[in-house]
Design an enzyme around this catalytic site. Sequence first.
Site, PDB file in Angstrom:
ATOM      1  CD  GLU A  54      -2.982  -1.324   2.104  1.00  0.00           C
ATOM      2  OE1 GLU A  54      -2.943  -0.586   3.106  1.00  0.00           O
ATOM      3  OE2 GLU A  54      -3.914  -2.126   1.887  1.00  0.00           O
ATOM      4  CD  GLU A  65      -4.618 -10.687  -6.381  1.00  0.00           C
ATOM      5  OE1 GLU A  65      -4.047  -9.719  -5.840  1.00  0.00           O
ATOM      6  OE2 GLU A  65      -5.801 -10.994  -6.160  1.00  0.00           O
ATOM      7  CB  CYS A  96      -9.465  -6.089  -7.316  1.00  0.00           C
ATOM      8  SG  CYS A  96      -7.924  -5.587  -8.105  1.00  0.00           S
TER       9      CYS A  96
HETATM   10  N1  THU Z   1      -5.962  -6.388  -2.644  1.00  0.00           N
HETATM   11  C1  THU Z   1      -5.137  -7.301  -3.223  1.00  0.00           C
HETATM   12  O1  THU Z   1      -3.946  -7.403  -2.888  1.00  0.00           O
HETATM   13  N2  THU Z   1      -5.646  -8.092  -4.187  1.00  0.00           N
HETATM   14  C2  THU Z   1      -6.927  -8.034  -4.632  1.00  0.00           C
HETATM   15  O2  THU Z   1      -7.262  -8.681  -5.608  1.00  0.00           O
HETATM   16  C3  THU Z   1      -7.904  -7.224  -3.913  1.00  0.00           C
HETATM   17  C4  THU Z   1      -7.346  -6.203  -2.990  1.00  0.00           C
HETATM   18  C5  THU Z   1      -5.399  -5.501  -1.624  1.00  0.00           C
HETATM   19  C6  THU Z   1      -5.288  -4.061  -2.046  1.00  0.00           C
HETATM   20  C7  THU Z   1      -5.313  -3.347  -0.713  1.00  0.00           C
HETATM   21  O3  THU Z   1      -4.002  -3.311  -0.207  1.00  0.00           O
HETATM   22  C8  THU Z   1      -6.154  -4.235   0.168  1.00  0.00           C
HETATM   23  O4  THU Z   1      -6.224  -5.499  -0.476  1.00  0.00           O
HETATM   24  C9  THU Z   1      -7.560  -3.722   0.400  1.00  0.00           C
HETATM   25  O5  THU Z   1      -8.176  -3.413  -0.791  1.00  0.00           O
END
Ligand code: THU
Length: 160
Positions: A54, A65, A96
Amino acid sequence: MSVSTWAISPPEKEKLISAAFEAKKFAYSKYSKFRVGAALLSTNGEVIKGANIENASYGGTICAERTALVKAISEGIASFTALAVVTDVASALSPCGLCRQFIREFCAQTMPIYLVPADYYEKVQKGDINGGILETSIGELLPHSFGPEELDLPRPGGES
Ligand code: THU
């Protein structure tokens, strides 16, 4: 869309799942507190791990991913046989939309994607042989997608 024709052995699958759990430990999820781990298996048996990273400028966040894929591709590893993803949630969570498109670029439509619940090992211990994994593929997660092949289609009357 089926994922059944892919040859991934049970030990390889276990190795990949374990790597996804390992990857999750290094999540930099300071803002969301939502950890995600991903692991890719390359066609020559290498495992490439990734975690979500983040940023104080939230839009700069990179999902687990995409971290794994960018690590692999930038190291010359571009052919994959499976992907595993795990979070801290006790059910199988799905990548996502942005990650789906990213996976679409580099992975075959039917390549197995294992969505692993946080309590996978406990579930296995209790006799759930599958451990609550949702096995899917990018063809299922992103149907009717736009990928590299579409750019090669003839465009009658278009620019060449
Ligand atoms: N996140 C992922 O790492 N992969 C996904 O496919 C969905 C979301 C992470 C992004 C962010 O750091 C946290 O999950 C919350 O959205």
